[in-house]
Motif scaffolding. Sequence first.
Motif, PDB file in Angstrom:
ATOM      1  N   GLU A 113       0.817  -1.205   0.000  1.00 56.67           N
ATOM      2  CA  GLU A 113       0.000   0.000   0.000  1.00 56.67           C
ATOM      3  C   GLU A 113       0.855   1.261   0.000  1.00 56.67           C
ATOM      4  OE1 GLU A 113      -0.172  -1.386   4.403  1.00 56.67           O
ATOM      5  OE2 GLU A 113       0.376  -2.164   2.451  1.00 56.67           O
ATOM      6  N   TYR A 114       2.150   1.120   0.298  1.00 63.50           N
ATOM      7  CA  TYR A 114       3.044   2.259   0.279  1.00 63.50           C
ATOM      8  C   TYR A 114       4.099   2.051  -0.815  1.00 63.50           C
ATOM      9  CZ  TYR A 114       0.800   2.767   4.799  1.00 63.50           C
ATOM     10  OH  TYR A 114      -0.126   2.867   5.798  1.00 63.50           O
ATOM     11  N   SER A 115       3.648   1.694  -2.002  1.00 59.95           N
ATOM     12  CA  SER A 115       4.574   1.401  -3.089  1.00 59.95           C
ATOM     13  C   SER A 115       5.356   2.642  -3.483  1.00 59.95           C
ATOM     14  CB  SER A 115       3.810   0.858  -4.300  1.00 59.95           C
ATOM     15  OG  SER A 115       2.888   1.818  -4.762  1.00 59.95           O
ATOM     16  N   SER A 116       6.490   2.413  -4.092  1.00 54.87           N
ATOM     17  CA  SER A 116       7.439   3.482  -4.383  1.00 54.87           C
ATOM     18  C   SER A 116       7.126   4.173  -5.705  1.00 54.87           C
ATOM     19  CB  SER A 116       8.863   2.912  -4.395  1.00 54.87           C
ATOM     20  OG  SER A 116       9.164   2.322  -3.160  1.00 54.87           O
ATOM     21  N   ILE A 117       5.924   4.738  -5.818  1.00 53.60           N
ATOM     22  CA  ILE A 117       5.523   5.506  -6.986  1.00 53.60           C
ATOM     23  C   ILE A 117       5.619   6.985  -6.636  1.00 53.60           C
ATOM     24  CG2 ILE A 117       3.654   6.020  -8.595  1.00 53.60           C
ATOM     25  CD1 ILE A 117       2.583   3.189  -8.022  1.00 53.60           C
ATOM     26  N   PRO A 118       6.444   7.776  -7.340  1.00 57.61           N
ATOM     27  CA  PRO A 118       6.642   9.179  -6.960  1.00 57.61           C
ATOM     28  C   PRO A 118       5.348   9.983  -6.976  1.00 57.61           C
ATOM     29  CG  PRO A 118       8.337   8.464  -8.490  1.00 57.61           C
ATOM     30  CD  PRO A 118       7.308   7.371  -8.464  1.00 57.61           C
ATOM     31  N   ASP A 119       5.186  10.825  -5.993  1.00 61.63           N
ATOM     32  CA  ASP A 119       4.091  11.780  -5.959  1.00 61.63           C
ATOM     33  C   ASP A 119       4.237  12.733  -7.147  1.00 61.63           C
ATOM     34  OD1 ASP A 119       1.953  13.358  -4.305  1.00 61.63           O
ATOM     35  OD2 ASP A 119       3.497  14.834  -4.804  1.00 61.63           O
ATOM     36  N   PRO A 120       3.149  13.040  -7.889  1.00 63.88           N
ATOM     37  CA  PRO A 120       3.288  13.870  -9.091  1.00 63.88           C
ATOM     38  C   PRO A 120       3.780  15.283  -8.809  1.00 63.88           C
ATOM     39  CG  PRO A 120       0.970  13.429  -8.570  1.00 63.88           C
ATOM     40  CD  PRO A 120       1.788  12.510  -7.717  1.00 63.88           C
ATOM     41  N   GLU A 121       3.539  15.825  -7.631  1.00 59.55           N
ATOM     42  CA  GLU A 121       4.078  17.147  -7.301  1.00 59.55           C
ATOM     43  C   GLU A 121       5.561  17.071  -6.955  1.00 59.55           C
ATOM     44  OE1 GLU A 121       1.281  20.252  -5.361  1.00 59.55           O
ATOM     45  OE2 GLU A 121       0.959  18.380  -4.274  1.00 59.55           O
ATOM     46  N   TRP A 122       5.984  15.935  -6.399  1.00 56.52           N
ATOM     47  CA  TRP A 122       7.377  15.789  -6.003  1.00 56.52           C
ATOM     48  C   TRP A 122       8.294  15.511  -7.195  1.00 56.52           C
ATOM     49  CZ3 TRP A 122      11.345  16.592  -3.086  1.00 56.52           C
ATOM     50  CH2 TRP A 122      12.494  15.823  -3.285  1.00 56.52           C
ATOM     51  N   ALA A 123       7.844  14.709  -8.152  1.00 47.09           N
ATOM     52  CA  ALA A 123       8.709  14.184  -9.209  1.00 47.09           C
ATOM     53  C   ALA A 123       9.524  15.271  -9.932  1.00 47.09           C
ATOM     54  CB  ALA A 123       7.883  13.369 -10.199  1.00 47.09           C
ATOM     55  N   PRO A 124       8.927  16.374 -10.392  1.00 48.54           N
ATOM     56  CA  PRO A 124       9.744  17.374 -11.101  1.00 48.54           C
ATOM     57  C   PRO A 124      10.716  18.104 -10.184  1.00 48.54           C
ATOM     58  CG  PRO A 124       7.487  18.145 -10.844  1.00 48.54           C
ATOM     59  CD  PRO A 124       7.494  16.713 -10.436  1.00 48.54           C
ATOM     60  N   ILE A 125      10.386  18.229  -8.917  1.00 47.52           N
ATOM     61  CA  ILE A 125      11.294  18.874  -7.966  1.00 47.52           C
ATOM     62  C   ILE A 125      12.486  17.970  -7.692  1.00 47.52           C
ATOM     63  CG2 ILE A 125      11.520  19.760  -5.607  1.00 47.52           C
ATOM     64  CD1 ILE A 125       8.511  20.484  -5.782  1.00 47.52           C
ATOM     65  N   GLY A 126      12.208  16.692  -7.461  1.00 51.65           N
ATOM     66  CA  GLY A 126      13.277  15.740  -7.188  1.00 51.65           C
ATOM     67  C   GLY A 126      14.264  15.640  -8.334  1.00 51.65           C
ATOM     68  N   ALA A 127      13.759  15.809  -9.557  1.00 50.83           N
ATOM     69  CA  ALA A 127      14.630  15.693 -10.727  1.00 50.83           C
ATOM     70  C   ALA A 127      15.656  16.818 -10.803  1.00 50.83           C
ATOM     71  CB  ALA A 127      13.774  15.686 -11.993  1.00 50.83           C
ATOM     72  N   THR A 128      15.410  17.939 -10.103  1.00 50.65           N
ATOM     73  CA  THR A 128      16.328  19.082 -10.162  1.00 50.65           C
ATOM     74  C   THR A 128      17.314  19.117  -8.998  1.00 50.65           C
ATOM     75  OG1 THR A 128      14.887  20.561  -8.865  1.00 50.65           O
ATOM     76  CG2 THR A 128      14.484  20.417 -11.244  1.00 50.65           C
ATOM     77  N   LEU A 129      17.221  18.188  -8.064  1.00 51.24           N
ATOM     78  CA  LEU A 129      18.093  18.231  -6.896  1.00 51.24           C
ATOM     79  C   LEU A 129      19.549  17.994  -7.271  1.00 51.24           C
ATOM     80  CD1 LEU A 129      16.282  16.335  -4.002  1.00 51.24           C
ATOM     81  CD2 LEU A 129      16.642  18.780  -4.256  1.00 51.24           C
ATOM     82  N   PRO A 130      20.486  18.639  -6.570  1.00 48.23           N
ATOM     83  CA  PRO A 130      21.914  18.376  -6.826  1.00 48.23           C
ATOM     84  C   PRO A 130      22.274  16.966  -6.380  1.00 48.23           C
ATOM     85  CG  PRO A 130      21.654  19.717  -4.858  1.00 48.23           C
ATOM     86  CD  PRO A 130      20.294  19.615  -5.481  1.00 48.23           C
ATOM     87  N   PRO A 131      23.339  16.407  -6.928  1.00 47.86           N
ATOM     88  CA  PRO A 131      23.771  15.076  -6.496  1.00 47.86           C
ATOM     89  C   PRO A 131      24.116  15.072  -5.008  1.00 47.86           C
ATOM     90  CG  PRO A 131      24.927  15.757  -8.486  1.00 47.86           C
ATOM     91  CD  PRO A 131      24.211  16.966  -7.968  1.00 47.86           C
ATOM     92  N   MET A 132      23.787  13.986  -4.353  1.00 47.26           N
ATOM     93  CA  MET A 132      24.161  13.837  -2.953  1.00 47.26           C
ATOM     94  C   MET A 132      25.678  13.742  -2.814  1.00 47.26           C
ATOM     95  SD  MET A 132      23.787  13.347   0.283  1.00 47.26           S
ATOM     96  CE  MET A 132      22.154  12.860   0.815  1.00 47.26           C
ATOM     97  N   VAL A 133      26.237  14.469  -1.828  1.00 43.46           N
ATOM     98  CA  VAL A 133      27.650  14.335  -1.490  1.00 43.46           C
ATOM     99  C   VAL A 133      27.744  13.391  -0.303  1.00 43.46           C
ATOM    100  CG1 VAL A 133      29.729  15.536  -0.745  1.00 43.46           C
ATOM    101  CG2 VAL A 133      28.154  16.643  -2.333  1.00 43.46           C
ATOM    102  N   TYR A 134      28.391  12.268  -0.498  1.00 44.14           N
ATOM    103  CA  TYR A 134      28.398  11.236   0.531  1.00 44.14           C
ATOM    104  C   TYR A 134      29.362  11.577   1.665  1.00 44.14           C
ATOM    105  CZ  TYR A 134      26.312   8.481  -3.217  1.00 44.14           C
ATOM    106  OH  TYR A 134      25.510   8.024  -4.232  1.00 44.14           O
ATOM    107  N   PRO A 135      28.939  11.369   2.905  1.00 47.35           N
ATOM    108  CA  PRO A 135      29.881  11.523   4.017  1.00 47.35           C
ATOM    109  C   PRO A 135      30.894  10.395   4.013  1.00 47.35           C
ATOM    110  CG  PRO A 135      27.816  10.626   4.820  1.00 47.35           C
ATOM    111  CD  PRO A 135      27.607  10.935   3.353  1.00 47.35           C
ATOM    112  N   ASN A 136      32.045  10.653   4.586  1.00 49.65           N
ATOM    113  CA  ASN A 136      33.023   9.588   4.757  1.00 49.65           C
ATOM    114  C   ASN A 136      33.464   9.547   6.212  1.00 49.65           C
ATOM    115  OD1 ASN A 136      35.211  11.516   5.135  1.00 49.65           O
ATOM    116  ND2 ASN A 136      35.083  11.871   2.927  1.00 49.65           N
ATOM    117  N   THR A 137      34.387   8.678   6.530  1.00 53.73           N
ATOM    118  CA  THR A 137      34.781   8.501   7.926  1.00 53.73           C
ATOM    119  C   THR A 137      35.824   9.503   8.379  1.00 53.73           C
ATOM    120  OG1 THR A 137      36.390   6.833   7.228  1.00 53.73           O
ATOM    121  CG2 THR A 137      34.245   6.044   7.943  1.00 53.73           C
ATOM    122  N   GLU A 138      36.344  10.325   7.470  1.00 53.87           N
ATOM    123  CA  GLU A 138      37.347  11.316   7.860  1.00 53.87           C
ATOM    124  C   GLU A 138      36.753  12.698   8.109  1.00 53.87           C
ATOM    125  OE1 GLU A 138      38.081   9.165   5.110  1.00 53.87           O
ATOM    126  OE2 GLU A 138      39.008   7.938   6.673  1.00 53.87           O
TER     127      GLU A 138
END
Length: 330
Positions: A3-28
């Motif tokens: 019931e909580y399938s991973s189908i993007p919300d139509p208002e979210w989808a175009p916003i999510g597409a413009t997000l910058p790439p995630m910068v991953y944390p590291n251990t240092e």
Amino acid sequence: MSEYSSIPDPEWAPIGATLPPMVYPNTESIAPHEEWLAVLRNISRPPLPDESKYRVQDHQVPVEGGKITVRVVIPNSGDADATYPLVVWLHGGGWVAGNLDQDDCLLRSLSIELQATTVNVDYRLAPQYPFPTGLNDSYAAFKWAASNVDRISASLTKGFIIGGQSAGGNLAAVVAHRAHADPFFQDKSLTGQYLSIPVTLHYEAYPEKYKSELRSWEDNRDQKILSADVMRRVYKCYQAPADDPEMSPALYPSHAGLPPAYIQVCGLDPLRDEGILYARLLREAGIPTRLDVYPGVPHGFQVVAPNIGLASKLKNDTYNGFRWLLAGGK
């Protein structure tokens, strides 16, 4: 949990597409992750509420090896002797990022809306301060708040809530368990826990009997804002044993006796199913529990998309969830 399938919300989808790439944390160093979070926060930074409606105090709290800061917001009701319910807040950021400014606007607004004293905790961060330092700091601040109600115009009899978001939700859940077992709180009973998009079960510690229910780690592994790979990296920074209940509160042998819980979960979040499972485990232990799910949006979506319908719903649900907790979960 189809019931909580991973189908993007139509208002979210175009916003999510413009997000910058995630910068991953590291251990240092956590600096790259902090910079990425700053980008997110600056996309839509909300204005602070009218400063005449509250007052702000910063206090230093002794902790093992030093001091941390807590920021207290107290409503201005016009009565100098007034006291208010107490909300202690633990910010998110994967235990590696975040500070007092992150949720400052939220807590000022919450203090006004609920007429409650809020205490925002600047716990120390991994990897410089690995598990359990941030947790111990949070618990020390929680005890400080309960012990200093006169200084912060609070009354525990009017309500005493521990709350947090994401990693802060994880810390809040563990603080609730610690407080339940601590004789210090026998006459200072916690009355509610607010757990928003919380970490409740490390992916390396999924019990066999629940694995068929815990599909979101795989379903949402590549989502924006929070992916499974980012979670793996912050777990590595935090250095908590996966099967320790103070890392994975779903693994506590009993949840009986905890205060009512209000839980929020996002449909595109790798953490979705563990949050839903935790709500079920609390209910099975007899704990009044309320769960709201926001389908089709990722972890922390409201930070970058505050004007979509589900963000407005989450904001209203947050206020109503706190009111429900202040009413004793009834």
